[in-house]
Design an enzyme around this catalytic site. Structure first.
Site, short mmCIF file in Angstrom:
data_model
loop_
_atom_site.label_atom_id
_atom_site.label_comp_id
_atom_site.label_asym_id
_atom_site.label_seq_id
_atom_site.Cartn_x
_atom_site.Cartn_y
_atom_site.Cartn_z
N ARG A 96 -4.30 -4.97 -101.57
CA ARG A 96 -4.61 -5.44 -100.31
C ARG A 96 -2.83 -5.68 -99.93
O ARG A 96 -1.80 -6.20 -100.58
CB ARG A 96 -5.07 -6.82 -99.88
CG ARG A 96 -6.61 -6.85 -100.28
CD ARG A 96 -6.87 -8.07 -100.46
NE ARG A 96 -8.33 -8.22 -100.72
CZ ARG A 96 -9.35 -8.37 -99.89
NH1 ARG A 96 -9.05 -8.48 -98.50
NH2 ARG A 96 -10.71 -8.70 -99.98
N MET A 146 -1.94 -3.25 -91.51
CA MET A 146 -1.77 -2.69 -92.66
C MET A 146 -2.92 -2.24 -93.38
O MET A 146 -3.93 -2.69 -93.18
CB MET A 146 -0.60 -3.32 -93.33
CG MET A 146 0.79 -3.18 -92.54
SD MET A 146 2.03 -3.74 -93.47
CE MET A 146 1.54 -5.32 -93.61
N GLY A 175 -5.04 -6.48 -89.30
CA GLY A 175 -5.43 -5.11 -88.98
C GLY A 175 -4.47 -4.20 -88.93
O GLY A 175 -4.65 -3.03 -88.69
N TYR A 223 23.63 -30.49 -71.50
CA TYR A 223 22.41 -30.42 -70.96
C TYR A 223 22.01 -28.80 -70.71
O TYR A 223 22.99 -27.98 -71.06
CB TYR A 223 22.24 -30.81 -69.51
CG TYR A 223 23.12 -30.30 -68.59
CD1 TYR A 223 22.84 -29.26 -67.74
CD2 TYR A 223 24.54 -30.72 -68.43
CE1 TYR A 223 23.86 -28.84 -66.84
CE2 TYR A 223 25.35 -30.27 -67.58
CZ TYR A 223 25.17 -29.22 -66.62
OH TYR A 223 25.92 -28.67 -65.86
#
Ligand code: PEP
Ligand code: MG
Length: 900
Positions: free
Chosen positions: A91, A102, A100, A875
């Protein structure tokens, strides 16, 4: 010699860079003593080396051999042994999950010889042949690049021959015949035999996983998700456990909390007598986990125990893949699970209540993009009834929230084509697969008729923040005929309008009106967090925003130039205005005054026009200063090139020519045309604009300064407080600023004197040219504040015309990896960012009290806000709608990198 292979006992969860997410977490679970089948992980180092060299790096094969031998010893079986074969799965597993995208190959080690050994040992011939046909199918597709349709068709034919609808009905003999057909497909399509040698199968599968890193769809996914292309994937080789060993076996996915809503409880899907990918692919319809409790109480209880171990260990929502092999539970994967934006806020807030995490950690569990998503509108179903043609036709699963309306399309290609021509589309599929990715990106929303909340469509849509309703089984989706049929018989053809609600799962024919999100209602102050109408999400957002405001070091201001915008900005939490552009104040009816100013032939006329403009400008500023009630307001003197206020050259030329032809030419138009010609510039963004205007158009800036000063005096007289900061645009040299500053100071002094009001005004400059940044030390001598105009600074640093390049070539630049995201969207830290930090540092050296801010679009971009925090600005200023995002990200930046 580099170590490329790691046993599951050798890793841990913080080694994701090396072992990928799946490998690192398998190791973590192994070390927690959870039931993980033994195995090993081949590192991402090996993948990178393979992709760079085009072959396996030195030593990899030998190391794999050693670890395989150890695994065989542990399991007491040999890979592919004809008598009693050890089987393994191979895997993929990258650092970041890419659902989904590879490859995975299961059941490696089966062959013509070992299939009967497996049948013997398992006492189940059907199971052995089913496993073998799955191996050939997966191997054929992923390793040998055979179109999966061939296998699907052969399977379909086998089922039809027996009058079956489900593959579970095929018996051992059917499957043995199917295996023959599959082998023939391999022979015909790949021009080789299916390899019978187990180690060869394994090595080829490992290489295929490496190579799957660079498939087109994987690259597309990474671009979308901003995952770097150079990470590579790890490969996990794991002893097989079987969910397809009959009715007491099965496979499933589970979440420790609901990833859609964030609610506590047990969520997941289970599929009996099936193997891994069947669940995620949404091929058969799944059972809920509660149903598993009835089927197999022992395994269910064990799963519950493990889920609670994992949640307290990871201190977060976990998702899990598991398999039950004849009543024995095995963990195949876990990770901190993806979740919707709403779930992220609710879970973070709940975990603080549960005393699992601190408020600071809660801030790290959410982000500005998620908050922005929660500010999207929703369907409004409360008011007037829906129109005749708009009605609810079905309900699916609420897989990814939001309200999406568009035209129905039934394939990815059409989705992309129509959306390019400006159409909003909903992509409708029976189920999606990775090839649909392009269409999913192009669509407003995704609707499927099959598959659960863990189907490909659901997982990918959630990752993209795209609205998705999945598993709407009542709908008959016919992608060939390009239409869907609702249970009522109503048909929506391609191009028909459809509305989907990813929060409730509702599907409507027609266009449903949308309403603002409750989170926006909360920011607007129309929905109090403690009011009866506020829901748990609003309360969670409120708590997290409260923690954020306590934490952050950056102030957040807004870019606003009308009293309405200013008021909204304040409601959204702005602590001032960082950029009040004055150009819109010269448009509309006042445009003729600008024309007169430009055409003025003598000083008297010019003064007259300026005198007319003055009271209007004063009123503009009184409105804004009043709306801001004493918070600082930075007013920028006029910036754009003057021709922007004049008629278009071509239009005016035509008007004059037509008039001339009719013999009615007007003196005024002719003079105007001359002026337009005179002011015409090849590169107006680099021309007569900004401070340059102030220096060459006498009286213009001074009029504006007077209007500001008189407005401040008026507000003060009325009992208010006015804090103004007068900002000079596009300064490149300190001398430019000095001249304007001296003139402005004397006007301020004069107005102070005549009105007796206490006018508190700073005079400062934008830093938006590289020269300004590089001479910031000099400029700071004349400026009380700097505000980085990162739009122009990006434009001038790269030499990109900001109005032209995004459409012209940015997609090519993104495709070719020159940058991962447009530098106009996220600050280019290496180039533009360097100029910002140099200027900040040298400016402060020259004038320690120098106030520093940013007012380009980047002020509201999450990644850029972190940079501005890190370089020590005071800021950021952004559009009012992004103020909450900036507040949150400023706090997250402070958690990560506290300021002294
Ligand atoms: C800037 O250049 O970043 C800026 C804020 O000014 P404007 O976008 O108006 O040029
Ligand atoms: Mg600018």
């Amino acid at each position: 010699m580099v170590k490329y292979v790691f046993d599951f006992t050798e890793g841990h969860k913080d080694l994701k860079d090396l072992l990928g997410g799946k490998g690192a977490n398998l190791a973590e679970m192994t070390n927690l003593g959870l039931p993980v089948p033994p195995g090993f992980t081949i590192s991402t180092d090996a993948c990178r080396a393979y992709l760079a060299e085009g072959h396996a790096p030195d030593g990899l094969d030998a190391q794999v051999g050693d670890y395989l031998a150890a695994l065989e010893t542990r399991m007491g079986r040999k890979l592919g042994d004809p008598e009693d074969p050890l089987l393994v799965s191979v895997r993929s597993g990258a650092k970041f999950s890419m659902p989904g995208m590879m490859e995975t190959v299961l059941n490696i080690g089966l062959s013509d010889a070992s299939v009967s050994g497996l049948a013997q040992v398992a006492g189940d011939a059907r199971f052995a042949w089913d496993s073998y046909r799955r191996l050939i199918q997966m191997f054929g597709k992923t390793v040998l690049s055979i179109d999966g349709e061939h296998f699907e068709q052969a399977l379909e034919t086998a089922k039809r021959a027996r009058g079956l609808t489900a593959d579970t009905g095929l018996d051992a003999a059917d499957l043995a015949i199917l295996v023959d057909s599959y082998k023939a497909i391999v022979r015909e399509q790949a021009g080789r035999e299916f390899p019978q040698d187990a180690r060869e199968q394994m090595d080829l599968a490992i290489r295929a996983v490496f190579e799957s890193w660079n498939t087109e769809r994987a690259m597309l996914y990474r671009r979308q998700e901003r995952i770097p292309h150079d990470l590579g994937t790890a490969v996990n080789v794991c002893a097989m456990v079987f969910g397809n060993l009959g009715p007491h076996s099965g496979t499933g996915v589970a979440f420790t909390r609901d990833p859609a809503t964030g609610h506590s409880g047990v969520y997941g899907d289970y599929l009996a007598n099936a193997q891994g990918e069947d669940v995620v692919a949404g091929i058969r319809n799944t059972l809920s986990l509660t149903e598993l409790e009835n089927l197999d109480k022992t395994s269910y209880d064990e799963l519950m125990r493990i889920m609670s171990v994992l949640e307290s260990h990871y201190r977060d929502l976990c998702d899990i893949e598991f398999t039950i092999e004849r009543g024995k539970l095995w963990m195949l994967q876990t990770r901190v699970g993806k979740r919707t934006a709403a779930a992220a806020f609710l879970i973070a807030s709940n975990l603080v209540d549960e005393e699992v995490i601190t408020p600071d950690e809660a801030l790290e569990r959410v982000n500005g993009n998620q908050l922005a998503q929660l500010m999207f509108p929703q369907f409004d179903l409360s008011g007037t009834p829906l129109s005749h043609s708009t009605r609810r036709i079905a309900t699916g699963m609420n897989a990814s929230p939001g309200a999406a309306v568009g035209r129905a399309v039934f394939d990815s290609y059409t989705a992309i084509k129509w959306s390019r021509s400006g159409e909003r589309v909903i992509l409708i599929r029976r189920e999606t697969n990775p090839d649909d990715l392009g269409g999913m990106i192009a669509a407003q929303g995704i609707l499927t008729s099959r598959g659960g909340k863990t189907s490909h469509a659901a997982v990918v849509a959630r990752g993209m923040g795209k609205t998705c309703v999945c598993g709407a089984e009542e709908l008959d989706v016919d992608t060939k005929a390009r239409r869907l049929t609702a249970p009522s018989g109503l048909v929506i053809e391609e191009g028909g309008l459809i509305s989907i609600d990813g929060s409730s799962g509702a599907i409507y024919a027609g266009e449903v009106p949308v309403m603002p999100s409750p989170v926006v209602e909360y920011f607007e102050g129309r929905l109090g967090p403690d009011s009866a109408h506020a829901d748990e999400l609003v309360r969670a957002v409120h708590r997290i925003m409260t923690w954020a405001d306590e934490k952050r070091a950056l102030y957040v201001r807004a870019n606003a130039d009308t009293p309405d915008d200013a008021a909204r900005a304040r409601r959204f939490g702005a602590q001032g205005i960082g950029l009040c552009r004055t150009e819109h104040m010269f448009l509309g009816e006042r445009r003729t005054l600008v024309e007169r100013l430009i055409l003025a032939e003598d000083e008297a006329e010019r003064r007259k026009v300026l005198a007319e403009l003055l009271p209007m400008q004063r009123d503009d500023f009184v409105g804004i200063l009043t709306a801001m009630g004493g918070l600082p307001v930075t007013v920028r003197l006029l910036d754009p090139p003057l021709h922007e206020f004049l008629p278009d050259l071509t239009e005016l030329s035509v008007r004059v020519a037509v008039a001339e032809a009719r013999g009615e030419d007007s003196e005024a138009d002719l003079r105007l045309l001359q002026a337009v010609h005179k002011l015409h510039e090849q590169n107006p963004m680099l021309g007569l604009r900004g401070v340059r205007l102030g220096l060459v158009v006498p009286g213009l800036f001074i009029m504006q300064v007077r209007a500001i000063a008189e407005a401040a005096a008026q507000v003060a007289k009325a009992g208010g407080v006015a804090r103004v900061e007068i900002m000079v645009p596009l300064v490149g040299a300190v001398q430019e600023l000095e001249i304007i500053r001296d003139e402005a100071r004397s006007v301020l002094d004069e107005v102070t004197e005549t009105t007796g009001a206490d006018i508190r005004a700073l005079i400062g400059t934008m830093i938006e040219l590289p020269r300004a940044a590089l001479t910031a030390g000099q400029i700071a001598e004349a400026a009380e504040f700097f505000s980085f105009g990162t739009n122009d600074l990006t434009q001038t640093t790269w030499g990109f015309s900001r109005d032209d390049v995004e459409a012209a070539f940015f997609s090519a630049y993104l495709d070719r990896g020159i940058f991962g995201v447009s530098p106009f969207e996220t600050l280019d830290r290496d180039g533009v960012g360097r100029l910002v930090s140099v200027a900040a540092e040298e400016g402060r050296k020259a004038r320690p009290a120098l106030k520093l801010g940013v007012c380009g679009e980047h002020g509201g971009d999450p990644d850029s806000v972190h940079f501005f925090h890190d370089v020590g600005l005071d800021y950021v200023s952004c559009s009012p709608f992004r103020v909450p995002v900036a507040r949150l990200e400023a706090a997250r930046a402070a958690v990560r990198n506290p300021r002294a």
